[in-house]
Every structure is written in structure tokens, then in C-alpha cells.
Scaffold this active site. Structure first.
Site, PDB file in Angstrom:
ATOM      1  N   LEU A 361       5.721   3.958  -2.441  1.00  0.00           N
ATOM      2  CA  LEU A 361       5.582   4.993  -3.468  1.00  0.00           C
ATOM      3  C   LEU A 361       6.675   4.889  -4.520  1.00  0.00           C
ATOM      4  O   LEU A 361       6.479   5.273  -5.677  1.00  0.00           O
ATOM      5  CB  LEU A 361       5.626   6.388  -2.824  1.00  0.00           C
ATOM      6  CG  LEU A 361       4.494   6.727  -1.845  1.00  0.00           C
ATOM      7  CD1 LEU A 361       4.779   8.063  -1.175  1.00  0.00           C
ATOM      8  CD2 LEU A 361       3.156   6.769  -2.565  1.00  0.00           C
ATOM      9  N   GLY A 362       7.829   4.408  -4.138  1.00  0.00           N
ATOM     10  CA  GLY A 362       8.947   4.311  -5.076  1.00  0.00           C
ATOM     11  C   GLY A 362      10.138   3.652  -4.404  1.00  0.00           C
ATOM     12  O   GLY A 362      10.185   3.469  -3.195  1.00  0.00           O
ATOM     13  N   GLY A 365      18.165   3.910  -5.158  1.00  0.00           N
ATOM     14  CA  GLY A 365      19.411   3.197  -4.947  1.00  0.00           C
ATOM     15  C   GLY A 365      19.764   3.005  -3.490  1.00  0.00           C
ATOM     16  O   GLY A 365      20.554   2.120  -3.157  1.00  0.00           O
ATOM     17  N   VAL A 369      10.601   4.378  -0.464  1.00  0.00           N
ATOM     18  CA  VAL A 369       9.746   5.448   0.040  1.00  0.00           C
ATOM     19  C   VAL A 369       8.322   4.909   0.211  1.00  0.00           C
ATOM     20  O   VAL A 369       7.751   4.318  -0.704  1.00  0.00           O
ATOM     21  CB  VAL A 369       9.735   6.660  -0.923  1.00  0.00           C
ATOM     22  CG1 VAL A 369       8.848   7.775  -0.360  1.00  0.00           C
ATOM     23  CG2 VAL A 369      11.156   7.175  -1.123  1.00  0.00           C
ATOM     24  N   LYS A 382      10.965   7.864   3.832  1.00  0.00           N
ATOM     25  CA  LYS A 382      12.056   7.187   3.137  1.00  0.00           C
ATOM     26  C   LYS A 382      12.787   6.286   4.128  1.00  0.00           C
ATOM     27  O   LYS A 382      13.308   6.744   5.140  1.00  0.00           O
ATOM     28  CB  LYS A 382      13.026   8.196   2.539  1.00  0.00           C
ATOM     29  CG  LYS A 382      14.183   7.577   1.768  1.00  0.00           C
ATOM     30  CD  LYS A 382      15.039   8.670   1.143  1.00  0.00           C
ATOM     31  CE  LYS A 382      16.186   8.106   0.327  1.00  0.00           C
ATOM     32  NZ  LYS A 382      17.009   9.173  -0.281  1.00  0.00           N
ATOM     33  N   ASP A 484      22.454  14.691  -8.287  1.00  0.00           N
ATOM     34  CA  ASP A 484      21.632  13.584  -8.815  1.00  0.00           C
ATOM     35  C   ASP A 484      20.327  14.135  -9.386  1.00  0.00           C
ATOM     36  O   ASP A 484      19.240  13.654  -9.053  1.00  0.00           O
ATOM     37  CB  ASP A 484      21.354  12.555  -7.715  1.00  0.00           C
ATOM     38  CG  ASP A 484      20.955  11.195  -8.299  1.00  0.00           C
ATOM     39  OD1 ASP A 484      21.206  10.966  -9.506  1.00  0.00           O
ATOM     40  OD2 ASP A 484      20.411  10.373  -7.554  1.00  0.00           O
TER      41      ASP A 484
END
Length: 679
Positions: A361-362, A365, A369, A382, A484
């Protein structure tokens, strides 16, 4: 048996050392060639082993390099690919402080497959080659060079001369230009080819040359149509500029990168000539070194037994430390009052198809995921990077922090797993992905039907994040600093409600009596970091507010924030852009042009001015998250914002009012929240 094993191990070490020593001797008598020279008038199939390719890049049947294409005849939309020459060359020599000169001349042929077409190709120098060195999701406007997460990162170590055939960004000159890219797709210099009579997208051969003078550090780029007449060497360069390439590794690979989006074209290289100048290597020496190394190696051999015993003891100690760390991690997580469910690794592997890359999905750093399925329920898993020194600390921070939080605008934590050196966290699945993809995919025409972000949806998303941050700062028993806040960490559920996620950098602050809001270490993402962060080395509620202000401007304007850099860490592109419009009383012009003026101007002006207020250089002048939320809901009025953006001055001047200063950076004891370090 133990001693027999030890003797065998020592014998192996002896052979290894003498083998290395032999290779070292050969190094004195074998001349290394550090320069690189080759020439291909075309690319027949028998030469395909000379090149390293990624998926959808290959040597075609027409004796040309297809940088993006599919030999099987399937669709070529949304592809990115790279082709490298298999051998690297030494670009510069650190010890001698010498940079190599090189000339790369090649023939480009770009054939549109749709109308309009896109996206283009680039000549690149990179630190490495191979299938996994091309970033994920680097198709479309990214030209296979970077992606939305890595754009602008110093760790990219890439130089590119782009031949762009689509105007993908506001800053792009047109859909027919050359640009110079350093670790980013945003060109530091660009020039249109139209005025030179060169058209990249006419399916006609274009001859291009990239020349670099290592002594003067001057880069020249030439391009002309193959049917144009005249002396190539007598032509003026399209781009000529000073450029220091020593930010790249000493040894680099040369090649090409290209991409397509929903609009497609065939990106081909039909011929390629590359020459470079040898600058020597770092192993130059004389036979005198042999007389120095022989006694040293003899001494090493004498102590091999002791070294073996030492490393055996150290390995056993390290193994025991890993076991202790496993126990400590579980104790720390289980000590949380609301410790989530612990999953078994085999269940998470089964649910994600053994972490199948197709389920990604992504990528961030600290990890990747994946989409998964647990008990017929979709989840997001994750997986922290194994080589991340901060992985275990981030896992503890994420689970113990978000596990204690409950708010409709926070991503819900379901569980965790630490097994076989695998660190994993399980979240509720967000079907509409991250906010940054939804905002910036509009430029590529990739938004799914019904998901276009209207002004009202953007305002609701901003309000949702404001509610989440107000809860973290003021609604918890222990104040939480997210540290963040950015568009890629905002997830959207099925109804486009905003959920703040990624608490790997989050830290809690004990709240008792006076408000304390500082941590020991600084962390975050360039472009969202408050200017004082680089001086005080601390995260505070004020730095969270600053990042929220950048997020407001990003969502309202539909523009990326722009990176801070080493030359000016106190400047931010999007803040400067909106403040300039505010100064000229045209702040409404900052709203995303794709909204076509379909928004409430009063609301839009309020949102933009709140963004500027949160991005005040003086942290004391920024509103709290509680005040920001009240402004968005109409319960409070905007503070006064100066017409000129104030200069950043440190130490910052605190308000004279004691009430105003009570929540400032300098009041009270700065209580460290944890021994964990930011990544």
C-alpha cells in the site's frame, strides 16, 4: 568435537586470509581500468547481456533499447523502467580530488501511443543498478527517477537530464523541454526545445549529447533533430551550467530512465556512445607496502586462535542480548494499560500472501505497509525494515502511544507482532489510501470516480486533523507530540474522513501542573519542520502546529510544500508563495485552480490565513491547536497576521503577557519523555 570444529574453523580462516593476501598482490600488478568507453550503433539481441534492465525494459526486436514497453503486447500505461550499462565507472576520486570528464551521446526516438502523450525519459547517473533500485510508484510524472516519498531526499544519489514530453508540474516550461534534476524531479535548470526546432514527440530520431568537463565542472546539453543539417559540434548548447557532481558516489552506473502515465508513448534509445577519462583509483601504491603488510599478516595469523575465541564469546553474548531484547520489548508493550492483541507471524504472512509486493500500500522511512486479510477483515500491516536500528524503538513507540489513544480521527491500532526478528504493526484498513496520493493524483487524471476532492471535503479533512491534534495535545492524560504531520501520514476511510496515522516518531509528555511539551530529540520531514527545530533540537507542540499549518496550505493549494535544504533551512516554498499573495491582497488566488472557483471565498480565506498563522516564524505567535480548531469551527477569530512575513530570529521574543507565556518554549522544566531516539 568442539576442538575439531575450532581447528577446522581456524584452517578456513588461514586460507581466507592468504586468499585475500593473494588478491592484494595481484592488485599491484594488474592494471585497473576505471574509465568507461563503449559505442553501440544499434542494439542487437546478442548484446542484451551488456545491459541491466528492470521490468518492462528490454532490448527490442528492432535493435533499440525500449526503456518502457511490454514485449508481450499488454498495456503500457503507468509504467516506469530503467536500463543501465552493466559496468560502473569512476566519476571522481576522493583522495586525489579529481572529477572525471565524460560525454554521452545517444539517439532518442519517442513514438506517441495516445493523444496527448507522456511522460518522457532521462539520462541518469545512479549509485546502483538492479531491479530493486528503481523506486516503487515512480511512473507518470516521476519519470522513473524518484517517487512522492523519496522526491528531494539526499539519499537518492541520482543525477538526471530529463527529456520531458508532458507538463506535469506548474514549474515545467512546457511539454517539450530539457531539465537538470538533482535527487528530485523538480529541475534546477530547464530549457524549452521548441525554440531550437526540436520536437521530442514526433517519432523522429533526436540526437542528444550530455557533456561534462570534470576540471571546470561545467555541464553542457545538446539536442537536435536527425533531419536537421549543420555541424553538431558548432551548435550552442541548450543548457550550459556549472555543476559539482561530487555529491554522487565515486563509482556510478550510467543509463536511462523513463515512464508513462495514463497517456503513453514508446521511449526508445536507438544508439549510444559513451566515453570518459580515467582518473586513477584509490589503490595506487608501491611494492614497499608488501614489506609492511607481510609482518602485519604474520602477527594476525599468530593471534587467530585468540580472535576466534573472542568472536565466539561475542557472538554468544549478542545472541543472549537479542533474547533479552525480545523479552524487554514484550514487557514494555504488555505494561501498557491498553496493550493491543499480539498476532502470530504465520497468520500475518498468510494474510498478506507472504508479504507479496503486489499487496504493498505504501512505503515509508522505517518500513513497508501491506494490505492483508485477517478473519475475513481487511487490515493494513506495517512491516518494519530488518536493518533499521530504530525498528524496535519505533514499534514500541507506535504500539504504546497509539494503543492508549481513542479518537475518530486517529487510525485504529488492531495489534502487533515481534517474532523471528520481524517487527509488525496491524492497523484498520483505510480504503481510500493516504491524502497525498488523492490530492496529487489529480494531476495525472488518476482520481477514481466520485473521489474528487471538493473544497468542502478538503475543509472537512483539515477540521478532522485539527480535532485529532487537539486531542493529542489537550485531550489525553499524557500529552502526545506526533512529530511527523504530513499529507502522506493522513489516511482516508471509505467516507473520506481523515485519520492521522504513523506514530513511529510520536512521543508522550507527562502532564502534571505546568504544561511541558518538549522532547530530547528532533525528528520529522523536511518541508514540514519549524525553523526553530534546527536550533533547539527539540520537538514541541509549537513544532506540531507549524507542520499542521504547512498541511493546511498543501491541502488548500494543491501544491507540495517544497523541501528545506542545507542552504536555507528556514525557508519553505509554499509558505513564501501564500504569504506573497496575502501581501498583494490576492490570497484567494492560492486556492487549488482545479477547484475552478467552486468554494466559499470567506471560508477559503480563513483557512489560508490560519495556515499562515500556524507557520509564523516565531513559535510564540502560533495559535494552539485548541485555538486553531475554534477558528475553523467559527468559535474564535483569526489572530492578526502581518502583511510582510516576519524574519526568523532566535532566540524568539516571547509575549509580554504572563498568560501568553505560560505555555511557551522556555517555561518550566523540560521533561524528557522517554529514552527512545527519533529515527
Amino acid at each position: 568435537m568442539f576442538y575439531l570444529g575450532k581447528i577446522s574453523y581456524l584452517t578456513s580462516l588461514l586460507y581466507l586470509i592468504f586468499f585475500i593476501f593473494t588478491l592484494f598482490l595481484e592488485g599491484f600488478f594488474v592494471i585497473r581500468v576505471d574509465c568507461l568507453n563503449f559505442s553501440y550503433a544499434n542494439f542487437p539481441k546478442q548484446n542484451e547481456n551488456d545491459f541491466i534492465t528492470t521490468n518492462y525494459s528490454f532490448i527490442g526486436l528492432n535493435a533499440a533499447m525500449q526503456v518502457t514497453g511490454d514485449a508481450r503486447g499488454t498495456t503500457i500505461t503507468n509504467l516506469s523502467g530503467r536500463i543501465w550499462y552493466h559496468q560502473p565507472f569512476k566519476l571522481w576520486n576522493r583522495k586525489k580530488d579529481i572529477t572525471a570528464s565524460f560525454n554521452s551521446t545517444f539517439v532518442i526516438n519517442i513514438t506517441p501511443q495516445s493523444n496527448p502523450w507522456g511522460e518522457g525519459l532521462a539520462f541518469i547517473l545512479t549509485k546502483e543498478s538492479g531491479l530493486y533500485s528503481i523506486p516503487d510508484n515512480s511512473d507518470g510524472q516521476w519519470l522513473g527517477i524518484v517517487n512522492a516519498s523519496t522526491n528531494g531526499s539526499l539519499s537518492n544519489n541520482i543525477f538526471a537530464v530529463e527529456f520531458d514530453t508532458r507538463k506535469s508540474y506548474f514549474e515545467d516550461l512546457d511539454d517539450n523541454h530539457v531539465g537538470i534534476d538533482i535527487n528530485s524531479i523538480y529541475s534546477i535548470n530547464q530549457a524549452s526545445l521548441t525554440d531550437r526546432g526540436v520536437n521530442l514527440s514526433r517519432a523522429i530520431d533526436v540526437i542528444a549529447s550530455v557533456e561534462y568537463d570534470g576540471e571546470s565542472k561545467i555541464l553542457n546539453v545538446y539536442a537536435f533533430m536527425s533531419n536537421q543539417t549543420g555541424d553538431f559540434n558548432a551548435r550552442n548548447p541548450i543548457i550550459s551550467m556549472p555543476l559539482d557532481l561530487s555529491y554522487l558516489p565515486e563509482d556510478v552506473f550510467v543509463g536511462f530512465s523513463a515512464s508513462t502515465g495514463i497517456y503513453t508513448q514508446l521511449n526508445c534509445i536507438k544508439a549510444w556512445n559513451f566515453t570518459s577519462i580515467e582518473i586513477g583509483n584509490d589503490n595506487d601504491g608501491s611494492l614497499l607496502w608488501l614489506w609492511i603488510l607481510i609482518p602485519i599478516i604474520s602477527v594476525l595469523v599468530m593471534f587467530l586462535g585468540g580472535v576466534f575465541i573472542y568472536f565466539t564469546w561475542r557472538r554468544k553474548k549478542k545472541r543472549m542480548q537479542v533474547i533479552d531484547q525480545d523479552e524487554k520489548i514484550e514487557i514494555l508493550i504488555r505494561s501498557s494499560a491498553t496493550a493491543p492483541q499480539r498476532f502470530q507471524l504465520k497468520d500475518l504472512k498468510r494474510g498478506t500472501g507472504s508479504f507479496d509486493p503486489r499487496n504493498i500500500l505504501g512505503r515509508g522511512g522505517c518500513g513497508v505497509v501491506f494490505k492483508g486479510l485477517l478473519a475475513d477483515k481487511e487490515v493494513a500491516v506495517k512491516r518494519f525494515f530488518r536493518d533499521s536500528s530504530q525498528g524496535a524503538k519505533d514499534l514500541i513507540a507506535e504500539v504504546t502511544t497509539i494503543g492508549n489513544l481513542h479518537h475518530k480521527n486517529l487510525v485504529k491500532l488492531i495489534g502487533w507482532c515481534y517474532e523471528s526478528n520481524e517487527l509488525l504493526v496491524v492497523y484498520e484498513f483505510m480504503p481510500n489510501g493516504s491524502l497525498d496520493k488523492l490530492i496529487f493524483c489529480e494531476e495525472k487524471g488518476e482520481i477514481r470516480e466520485g473521489l474528487s476532492l471538493s473544497w468542502e471535503k478538503r475543509r472537512v479533512i483539515i477540521c478532522g486533523i485539527a480535532q485529532a491534534l487537539d486531542y493529542l495535545h489537550n485531550g489525553c492524560a499524557k500529552r502526545v507530540l506526533h512529530r511527523d504531520i504530513k499529507a502522506s501520514n493522513i489516511m482516508l476511510d471509505s467516507e473520506l474522513n481523515a485519520r492521522l496515522g504513523d506514530f513511529g516518531l510520536a512521543r508522550t509528555v507527562q502532564v502534571s501542573g505546568m504544561t511541558h511539551h518538549s522532547t530530547k530529540e528532533i525528528a520529522g520531514t523536511l518541508g514540514y519542520m519549524a525553523p526553530e527545530s534546527f536550533l533547539i533540537g527539540r520537538a514541541t507542540v509549537e513544532t506540531d502546529v507549524f507542520a499542521f499549518g504547512v498541511l493546511i496550505l498543501e491541502v488548500a493549494c494543491g501544491r507540495k510544500p517544497g523541501n528545506q535544504n542545507e542552504e536555507n533551512i528556514y525557508s519553505n516554498r509554499i509558505i513564501e508563495y501564500v504569504w506573497d499573495l496575502y501581501k498583494s491582497e490576492r490570497i484567494i488566488d492560492a486556492i487549488d485552480v482545479r477547484l475552478d472557483r467552486e468554494f466559499d471565498e470567506g471560508q477559503a480565506e480563513c483557512v489560508l490565513m490560519l495556515g499562515l498563522a500556524c507557520c509564523q516564524p516565531n513559535p510564540y505567535e502560533r495559535p494552539s491547536m485548541k485555538t486553531a480548531l475554534q477558528i475553523l469551527t467559527g468559535e474564535s477569530v483569526l489572530p492578526t497576521i502581518p502583511t510582510e512575513k516576519p524574519a526568523f530570529v532566535w532566540p524568539a521574543r516571547a509575549p509580554s503577557s504572563n498568560d501568553a507565556a505560560g505555555d511557551s518554549l522556555m517555561e518550566g522544566q523540560l521533561t524528557p519523555i522517554t529514552v527512545l531516539s527519533g529515527r
